[in-house]
Design a protein around this motif. Structure first.
Motif, PDB file in Angstrom:
ATOM      1  N   THR A 293       0.870  -1.179   0.000  1.00 49.65           N
ATOM      2  CA  THR A 293       0.000   0.000   0.000  1.00 49.65           C
ATOM      3  C   THR A 293       0.903   1.224   0.000  1.00 49.65           C
ATOM      4  OG1 THR A 293      -1.756  -1.128   1.224  1.00 49.65           O
ATOM      5  CG2 THR A 293      -1.779   1.290   1.226  1.00 49.65           C
ATOM      6  N   PHE A 294       0.699   2.089  -0.989  1.00 48.10           N
ATOM      7  CA  PHE A 294       1.560   3.249  -1.201  1.00 48.10           C
ATOM      8  C   PHE A 294       0.830   4.522  -0.802  1.00 48.10           C
ATOM      9  CE2 PHE A 294       2.509  -0.023  -4.351  1.00 48.10           C
ATOM     10  CZ  PHE A 294       3.854  -0.238  -4.135  1.00 48.10           C
ATOM     11  N   LEU A 295       1.469   5.314   0.046  1.00 42.99           N
ATOM     12  CA  LEU A 295       0.899   6.595   0.459  1.00 42.99           C
ATOM     13  C   LEU A 295       1.858   7.706   0.026  1.00 42.99           C
ATOM     14  CD1 LEU A 295      -1.254   8.256   1.955  1.00 42.99           C
ATOM     15  CD2 LEU A 295       0.070   7.907   4.066  1.00 42.99           C
ATOM     16  N   PHE A 296       1.351   8.607  -0.787  1.00 46.24           N
ATOM     17  CA  PHE A 296       2.148   9.698  -1.331  1.00 46.24           C
ATOM     18  C   PHE A 296       1.870  10.991  -0.579  1.00 46.24           C
ATOM     19  CE2 PHE A 296       1.667   6.644  -4.697  1.00 46.24           C
ATOM     20  CZ  PHE A 296       2.817   6.729  -5.467  1.00 46.24           C
ATOM     21  N   LEU A 297       2.927  11.725  -0.279  1.00 41.44           N
ATOM     22  CA  LEU A 297       2.777  13.089   0.208  1.00 41.44           C
ATOM     23  C   LEU A 297       3.088  14.008  -0.964  1.00 41.44           C
ATOM     24  CD1 LEU A 297       2.225  15.043   2.525  1.00 41.44           C
ATOM     25  CD2 LEU A 297       4.682  15.024   3.015  1.00 41.44           C
ATOM     26  N   GLY A 298       2.054  14.673  -1.454  1.00 39.73           N
ATOM     27  CA  GLY A 298       2.172  15.466  -2.673  1.00 39.73           C
ATOM     28  C   GLY A 298       1.409  14.771  -3.783  1.00 39.73           C
ATOM     29  N   ALA A 299       0.500  15.506  -4.418  1.00 44.24           N
ATOM     30  CA  ALA A 299      -0.353  14.895  -5.443  1.00 44.24           C
ATOM     31  C   ALA A 299      -0.252  15.655  -6.759  1.00 44.24           C
ATOM     32  CB  ALA A 299      -1.811  14.857  -4.963  1.00 44.24           C
TER      33      ALA A 299
END
Length: 548
Positions: A293-299
């Motif tokens: 599961t990948f969580l990005f900060l910045g979209a």
């Protein structure tokens, strides 16, 4: 008599010394000095190439700042191209941080203050309607790679206008140093459409247009004129779009990716190097991509570009598109990207999942329990101690990728990630960090630098004369990069090949990508009996050639 390899009439000694492709400074032979009119124009001593490299290294060692070293190496490129690339390729791990990130960020900020000699082409909004003619001012008729920026989003530094030229210059130097693309087929370009940076507009030494940025239909028309002019003037050229703001980068790539040979390194190159890093991390974890599961900060475009490539990679492994997208989550300035939000840009919507609103990144970690966090926010220190400790509590080996550049914008340092995770983090950053000693172990941080990807893809495109660049080429490249990391290297925590071996690594990647280009019939040349030999024969060698 013709200049060696350049197919143009030879010139007198003074002219040769002013040509960076011909100039050898102190390494001209006795016969060259006699026959080319160089006697008295150079010192009497004749250096070997190794002696010249030693002199360069000595002079660099006396520079007291990274910017001073950048200025010196840039001047060397302007004066003696062969020696410049010989130095770079002699120790890429040492010199890449000088000619590109992180030093190039400061160089761009001060570009008008340190300019010695113009390089590349500046296409101004004032010259619309004449771009085709300006491209013909370039002296080389067969350009194969253009790196172009409009300077609006330089690294994590924002709008630097025409000062952004430092980025195309640096990128193209790495095409050559890291994958052997011949420098004479490369061309750096700035689209000078103005700047909204008031500090630059007030700077008396700023060299760009002193007007607000071109927007809307006029901007789009200029991009169209530029892209079509390249097709006319340099028909075998690949265009790399670099450091455009999200509002333009995503639409430009969508508009042209199926029409011309082009790609966006911030979107596709960044995505590929991240995927390569994930592949490396999965070898350490002995796990599958679809289990993460990948969580990005910045979209922005970089983050969604990584997610898009992760989705395509998981789909190649048999996962449905919907399930693969559900594995990718984003936090932006307004919190978790969820379906109930109404203000989302179109490129974020595929990752707006059903979930209650979450206000911040730390809470998102607690609720989503990601196995990997990826920073593309340019917010320094956003991966703070609470964030890293939460990831280490949830995961035995948390994947921590602060990819923002330059170093000053990195979401955390290697030392912070390792210390706060008790040495368990699998770490890679966008900028280089030194090894960390912790608990009696030496941990080697990886640099998730696009340099593992774009030069290799560039060499494959150059050698095959590919008609298009596709996302699948970047997945092939990512897999090829990850496969080159040895078990011994993985044991130190390093998930990318050693930077010292970047040329060897890039050529292996280029061979894999070239094979794919031939397989899908995107090459404009016939497939040779041996693709590996095609790549090897295409590689630029920084060696002096006889001029007589």
């Amino acid at each position: 008599m013709l200049d060696a390899g350049l197919n143009r009439p030879a010139r007198n000694g003074a002219e040769i010394l002013r040509d960076p492709r011909l100039n050898k400074i102190s390494a001209f032979s006795e016969d060259e000095r006699e026959q080319l009119g160089l006697l008295g124009l150079v010192p009497e001593g004749i250096d070997s190439e190794d002696q010249q490299i030693a002199r360069v290294r000595m002079q660099l060692s006396r520079k007291t700042s990274a910017l001073g070293k950048y200025i010196y190496l840039t001047s060397l490129l302007d004066n003696n191209e062969t020696l410049f690339f010989r130095v770079l390729m002699s120790d890429p791990a040492a010199y890449m941080p000088i000619v590109y990130t992180p030093t190039v960020g400061e160089a761009c900020q001060k570009f008008g203050h340190i300019l010695r000699r113009p390089r590349g082409l500046y296409l101004s909004a004032n010259r619309r309607g004449r771009i085709r003619d300006i491209l013909r001012n370039w002296p080389e008729p067969d350009v194969r790679f253009i790196v172009v920026t409009d300077g609006e989003r330089i690294l994590g530094l924002g709008d630097l206008g025409a000062n952004g030229m430092g980025i195309p210059i640096g990128k193209l130097a790495l095409y050559t140093a890291c994958a052997g693309v011949p420098p004479q087929v490369t061309l750096p370009i700035v689209l000078d459409v103005g700047t909204n940076n008031q500090e630059l507009l007030d700077d008396p030494l700023y060299l760009g247009l002193r007007q607000p940025r071109l927007r809307g239909a006029e901007y789009d028309e200029m991009i169209e004129e530029f892209v079509m002019a390249v097709q006319d003037v340099f028909p075998r050229c690949c265009i790399q779009f670099e450091d455009f703001a999200n509002i333009n980068s995503i639409p430009i790539l969508a508009r042209y990716r199926d029409r011309v040979c082009c790609y966006n390194d911030d979107i596709q190159g960044t995505a590929a190097v991240a995927v390569a890093g994930i592949f490396g991390a999965l070898r350490i974890l002995d796990a599958k991509m679809a289990e993460q599961t990948f969580l990005f900060l910045g979209a922005g475009s970089a983050g969604t570009g990584i997610a898009d490539l992760l989705v395509k990679t998981m789909m190649q492994e048999g996962v449905s598109e919907a399930e693969a997208r559900q594995r990718c989550w984003f936090v932006d300035s307004k919190g978790l990207v969820v379906a109930s939000r109404t203000e989302l840009a179109d490129f974020k919507k595929p990752y707006a999942h059903e979930h209650p609103p979450v206000p911040d990144f730390l809470q998102a970690i607690e609720e989503l329990r990601p196995t990997a966090i990826i920073g593309v926010s340019t917010i320094a220190k956003a991966f703070n101690q609470d964030v890293i400790e939460a990831m280490a509590r949830i995961n035995e080996r948390p994947i921590v990728f602060p990819y923002s550049n330059p170093t000053s914008r990195s979401e955390c340092t290697a030392e912070e990630a390792y210390t706060w995770s008790d040495g368990r983090a699998i770490f890679a950053a966008g900028s280089p960090f030194a090894p960390v000693e912790l608990n009696g172990q030496t941990l080697v941080p990886g640099q998730g630098n696009n340099v593992y990807i774009f030069p290799a893809v560039g060499m494959a495109v150059y050698a095959t004369e590919a008609e298009r660049v596709t996302d699948e080429m970047f997945i092939v490249a990512a897999r090829a990069v990850a496969e080159q990391v040895s078990a011994e290297t993985l044991a130190t925590g390093l998930i990318y090949p050693p930077m010292a071996d970047i040329l060897k690594s890039s050529l292996q990647v280029a061979k894999r990508v070239a094979d794919y280009i031939f397989d899908v019939e995107l090459a404009r040349i016939e497939r040779p009996a041996n693709v590996d030999e095609l790549i090897e024969a295409s590689v630029y060698q920084p060696r002096y050639r006889s001029l007589i």
